[in-house]
Write an enzyme that holds these catalytic residues in place. Structure first.
Site, short mmCIF file in Angstrom:
data_model
loop_
_atom_site.label_atom_id
_atom_site.label_comp_id
_atom_site.label_asym_id
_atom_site.label_seq_id
_atom_site.Cartn_x
_atom_site.Cartn_y
_atom_site.Cartn_z
CB CYS A 122 4.24 0.36 3.50
SG CYS A 122 3.42 1.74 4.35
CD GLU A 158 7.60 0.73 -2.71
OE1 GLU A 158 6.40 0.97 -2.46
OE2 GLU A 158 8.46 0.51 -1.83
CG HIS A 187 6.63 3.14 0.68
ND1 HIS A 187 5.87 2.19 0.03
CD2 HIS A 187 5.82 3.72 1.59
CE1 HIS A 187 4.64 2.21 0.53
NE2 HIS A 187 4.59 3.12 1.47
#
Length: 249
Positions: free
Chosen positions: A86, A172, A170
């Site tokens: 990001c 994660e 994202h």
């Protein structure tokens, strides 16, 4: 497989979710630095670097952002492999000569993204995949010589230049992180409720496929360190050098 050494440049402004998420997803020896507080490595003795997301914009005139760009620029000049997530994706693009701008809209929630099917970073990931997104800035022009890897109707979602990779989404994020982010965003109440309603076990499970970018990146880094170690060993065995060759020098 032995652990590779990763410098994690955490730009998330002391968000505990970020530390938890990257420690869970990066199966490596991690050294984390809170770059928003002025923490940066004092050396480059790592096998790779990872740059996290942030609520800041890379083009803001802030001392910590300038300092982070300077360290990252030096690290990349030493051929240190890098992965940006990001904001990190945008910072790496900026450092390499790309352009980051406000895209005039805000992408948030689980999005469909397409990758081109021929990138090491996306091995094992469906060509059309789901990932959580949250950004109002975009890499509007890739760095010179960079290859686009993924995109959707909002923006570029992935690029590679040499040993540098960036993804706008994202991979994660867990559900806790996603909910907390959406709840604190200044967006229309109806849109907030709609995005929150999409944060389900089913959508999270679908988005977990995108986590493979971490495994693929670490495997790539491990292969590089192994190759460079073997090259250094062969050079020493031939008597052409009395000093070991560092992986990032």
């Amino acid at each position: 497989m032995s652990y590779v050494r990763i410098a994690v440049l955490n730009a998330a402004h002391e968000d505990a979710n970020t530390t938890r998420n990257f420690r869970r997803e990066l199966d490596a020896s991690l050294a984390e630095f809170d770059v928003t507080d002025g923490e940066l490595p004092t050396h480059f003795e790592f096998d790779a670097l990872v740059v996290t997301g942030s609520r800041s914009s890379v083009y803001w005139d802030e001392e910590w952002i300038d300092a982070t760009k300077e360290w990252v620029s030096e690290a990349l000049s030493r051929d240190l492999p890098a992965l940006g997530i990001c904001w990190g994706h945008q910072l790496l693009a900026d450092v390499l000569g790309g352009t980051v701008e406000d895209m005039g809209s805000y992408e948030v929630g689980y999005s469909e993204i397409e990758h081109h099917g021929d990138s090491r970073l996306f091995e094992g990931i469906s060509q059309s995949f789901t990932a959580f997104t949250s950004h109002a800035d975009e890499v509007s022009a890739l760095p010179p010589g960079a290859t686009p890897l993924a995109e959707n109707h909002y923006s570029n979602h992935g690029f590679r230049k040499d040993r540098v990779f960036g993804v706008q989404f994202h991979p994660e994020y867990d559900q806790k992180t996603a909910r907390e982010l959406v709840q604190r965003k200044d967006i229309d109440e109806d849109r907030r409720d709609a995005v929150l309603a999409e944060i389900t076990d089913e959508n999270y499970a679908a988005a977990c496929e995108a986590k493979l970018v971490f495994e693929n990146f670490l495997e790539y880094v491990h292969e590089l360190t192994t190759e460079e170690s073997q090259t250094a060993s062969a050079t020493n065995d031939d008597g052409n050098s009395s000093e070991p060759v560092g992986h990032s020098d």
